[in-house]
Design an enzyme around this catalytic site. Structure first.
Site, PDB file in Angstrom:
ATOM      1  N   ARG A 143      39.215  42.456  84.677  1.00 38.63           N
ATOM      2  CA  ARG A 143      40.620  42.097  84.918  1.00 38.63           C
ATOM      3  C   ARG A 143      40.772  40.646  85.368  1.00 38.63           C
ATOM      4  O   ARG A 143      41.792  40.012  85.090  1.00 38.63           O
ATOM      5  CB  ARG A 143      41.226  43.034  85.957  1.00 38.63           C
ATOM      6  CG  ARG A 143      41.479  44.399  85.367  1.00 38.63           C
ATOM      7  CD  ARG A 143      42.084  45.343  86.352  1.00 38.63           C
ATOM      8  NE  ARG A 143      42.715  46.454  85.642  1.00 38.63           N
ATOM      9  CZ  ARG A 143      43.275  47.485  86.237  1.00 38.63           C
ATOM     10  NH1 ARG A 143      43.291  47.566  87.543  1.00 38.63           N
ATOM     11  NH2 ARG A 143      43.831  48.437  85.524  1.00 38.63           N
ATOM     12  N   LYS A 190      43.797  67.040  79.720  1.00 38.80           N
ATOM     13  CA  LYS A 190      44.926  67.981  79.673  1.00 38.80           C
ATOM     14  C   LYS A 190      46.017  67.623  78.683  1.00 38.80           C
ATOM     15  O   LYS A 190      46.341  66.447  78.503  1.00 38.80           O
ATOM     16  CB  LYS A 190      45.563  68.041  81.060  1.00 38.80           C
ATOM     17  CG  LYS A 190      44.666  68.677  82.089  1.00 38.80           C
ATOM     18  CD  LYS A 190      45.380  68.722  83.403  1.00 38.80           C
ATOM     19  CE  LYS A 190      44.595  69.560  84.398  1.00 38.80           C
ATOM     20  NZ  LYS A 190      45.241  69.542  85.705  1.00 38.80           N
ATOM     21  N   GLY A 213      42.772  54.421  80.605  1.00 45.83           N
ATOM     22  CA  GLY A 213      41.834  55.070  81.523  1.00 45.83           C
ATOM     23  C   GLY A 213      40.451  55.338  80.982  1.00 45.83           C
ATOM     24  O   GLY A 213      39.689  54.424  80.694  1.00 45.83           O
ATOM     25  N   GLY A 227      47.825  53.552  83.183  1.00 42.75           N
ATOM     26  CA  GLY A 227      49.166  54.150  83.255  1.00 42.75           C
ATOM     27  C   GLY A 227      50.185  53.361  82.458  1.00 42.75           C
ATOM     28  O   GLY A 227      51.051  53.946  81.792  1.00 42.75           O
TER      29      GLY A 227
HETATM   30  P1  AMP Z   1      42.076  61.835  80.737  1.00 39.43           P
HETATM   31  O1  AMP Z   1      42.122  61.085  82.032  1.00 39.43           O
HETATM   32  O2  AMP Z   1      43.175  62.814  80.571  1.00 39.43           O
HETATM   33  O3  AMP Z   1      41.894  60.923  79.550  1.00 39.43           O
HETATM   34  O4  AMP Z   1      40.796  62.777  80.830  1.00 39.43           O
HETATM   35  C1  AMP Z   1      39.502  62.260  80.863  1.00 39.43           C
HETATM   36  C2  AMP Z   1      38.594  63.323  81.369  1.00 39.43           C
HETATM   37  O5  AMP Z   1      38.623  64.434  80.504  1.00 39.43           O
HETATM   38  C3  AMP Z   1      37.160  62.873  81.428  1.00 39.43           C
HETATM   39  O6  AMP Z   1      36.771  62.784  82.774  1.00 39.43           O
HETATM   40  C4  AMP Z   1      36.404  63.966  80.697  1.00 39.43           C
HETATM   41  O7  AMP Z   1      35.247  64.393  81.375  1.00 39.43           O
HETATM   42  C5  AMP Z   1      37.405  65.101  80.655  1.00 39.43           C
HETATM   43  N1  AMP Z   1      37.143  66.016  79.544  1.00 39.43           N
HETATM   44  C6  AMP Z   1      36.965  65.710  78.245  1.00 39.43           C
HETATM   45  N2  AMP Z   1      36.688  66.813  77.525  1.00 39.43           N
HETATM   46  C7  AMP Z   1      36.674  67.848  78.370  1.00 39.43           C
HETATM   47  C8  AMP Z   1      36.437  69.252  78.232  1.00 39.43           C
HETATM   48  N3  AMP Z   1      36.149  69.772  77.055  1.00 39.43           N
HETATM   49  N4  AMP Z   1      36.506  70.017  79.324  1.00 39.43           N
HETATM   50  C9  AMP Z   1      36.782  69.478  80.524  1.00 39.43           C
HETATM   51  N5  AMP Z   1      37.046  68.161  80.739  1.00 39.43           N
HETATM   52  C10 AMP Z   1      36.983  67.357  79.668  1.00 39.43           C
END
Ligand code: AMP
Length: 395
Positions: free
Chosen positions: A35, A197, A353, A376
């Site tokens: 950054r 999620k 992220g 974000g």
């Molecule tokens: P996000 O911040 O929503 O982009 O989520 C990223 C996180 O999703 C990472 O820390 C990954 O470890 C987690 N992740 C990816 N695939 C899976 C999965 N199949 N089950 C659980 N967590 C996951």
């Protein structure tokens, strides 16, 4: 769009909002200077014009004045990154800051103390913004990472520079890159959405359905879709309250002629642990007691084919639990496919992220077209929202 090149900074003091919210280790050393380096060209342009630069930023989430969050810890790193000795003043408003700014000569750089030592910063306090505004002649916003916040230094302050305000190079490039994907995109456009999620990506999915040809879904989100379609997902991550939403998304995509691609196979494990026992199965046939933690080899091939024919690619979110080596292969295969498509002329933007962390960890950062510096902020732009920090300059 007012950019740096619309101004000549000769004998002017540029008040630059940067995002130097960098990670520090227990010895207060900067562990990732991305950054800081990203702000370099903006600062250099001001100095080369014959102006001086006053840098303001936040660091962490201090509650009042807390030395561990002082920006003095990063002064040497900023000096090293921009190649110009940086002065530091242990306040960001008030007499001391005003004097330090006043004494600044063309070619010099001053870093102010953490803006969030005053809670007026996050409140977007008008009076605090006015105090800050007294330090410079031209306001430059180069802090993409906080552009989605209506804080005093990121948005409110712009009102005190009705004419003399512009985007820095970094923020301008971030805006251009996102526009290249969302508005001026060469088709076919493919968005890859992974991560944990559905709930955190739903706004993005809804907004981009009108702008893309393909959506690749991966990561933990997969299993809410697979369950919605009647598959067996064992103990995989699922958001039961989003099942009908997943079906709505699939129907909407069909109506809009957007192809949604789901993983066809998964690496499943009997525990959320790198050393767990694993096997590769169809995504819709996961036995009870097992959870999908990565996408499988057939999925890698299937996704690579979609990516190879794409001219514009957006990647947000890993395809598996990439932090654990045994569940990183799907994400690495995806990175390889995007790197190859980019080498063949596609425009690829990675942002938001964890995908940025993955891209850096696996060495893809130089093989994609652009890696966003905002998490974000990037997600909110992809959701179609107008960011206060951007709007304040455009107004
Ligand atoms: P996000 O911040 O929503 O982009 O989520 C990223 C996180 O999703 C990472 O820390 C990954 O470890 C987690 N992740 C990816 N695939 C899976 C999965 N199949 N089950 C659980 N967590 C996951």
């Amino acid at each position: 769009m007012q950019t740096l090149n619309d101004f000549n900074f000769e004998n002017k003091k540029a008040l630059i909002r940067v995002d130097f919210n960098v990670p520090l280790n227990s010895d207060f050393m900067v562990t990732d200077a991305t950054r800081i380096e990203a702000a370099k060209t903006t600062i250099i342009k001001v100095l080369e014009d014959g102006g001086s630069a006053i840098l303001m930023s936040h660091l962490g989430r201090p509650k009042g004045v807390e030395d561990q969050f002082s920006l003095r810890h990063i002064v040497d790193k900023v000096t090293e990154a921009i190649g110009v000795k940086v002065q530091f003043i242990n306040d960001c408003v008030g007499e001391k800051a005003i004097q330090a700014a006043k004494n600044l000569q063309p070619g010099q750089v001053l870093l102010l103390e953490n803006l969030r030592f005053y809670n007026e910063e996050k409140k977007g306090d008008n009076n605090f913004a006015e105090q800050l505004s007294k330090l410079g002649d031209i306001y430059v916003n180069d802090a993409f990472g906080t552009a989605h916040r209506a804080h005093a230094s990121t948005a409110i302050i712009a009102e005190f520079f009705p004419e003399n305000k512009c985007f820095g190079n970094l923020l301008a490039t971030e805006i251009e890159s996102i526009n290249k994907v969302l508005t001026n995109s060469e088709k076919p456009v493919t968005a890859i959405l992974g991560g944990a999620k559905v709930s955190s990506k739903i706004g993005v999915i809804e907004n981009i359905l009108d702008k893309v040809d393909h959506i690749i879904i991966g990561g933990g989100m997969t299993f809410t879709f697979v369950k919605a379609l009647g598959g067996k997902i064992g103990n995989s991550l699922v958001e039961d309250d989003k099942i009908s939403l997943a079906l709505d998304i699939l129907a909407l995509a069909k109506a809009k002629n957007v192809e949604i691609h789901l993983p066809v196979d998964a690496i499943i494990a009997d525990d959320f642990n790198n050393n767990a026992t694993t096997q590769e199965v169809n995504t819709s046939e996961i036995p009870d007691g097992w959870m999908g933690l990565d996408s499988g080899s057939k999925t890698a091939e299937k996704f690579a084919k979609v990516i190879a024919k794409s001219k514009t690619i957006l990647w947000n979110g890993p395809l598996g639990v990439f932090e654990m080596e045994n569940f990183s292969k799907g994400t690495i295969a995806l990175g390889n496919a995007i790197a190859e498509a980019t080498a063949n002329g596609a425009f690829s933007l990675v942002g938001g992220g964890d995908s940025v962390a993955a891209v850096k960890q696996f060495g893809f950062a130089d093989k994609v077209s652009y890696v966003s510096t905002g998490g974000g902020a990037m997600l909110e732009m992809l959701e179609g929202k107008t960011l206060p920090g951007i709007e304040a300059i455009l107004k």
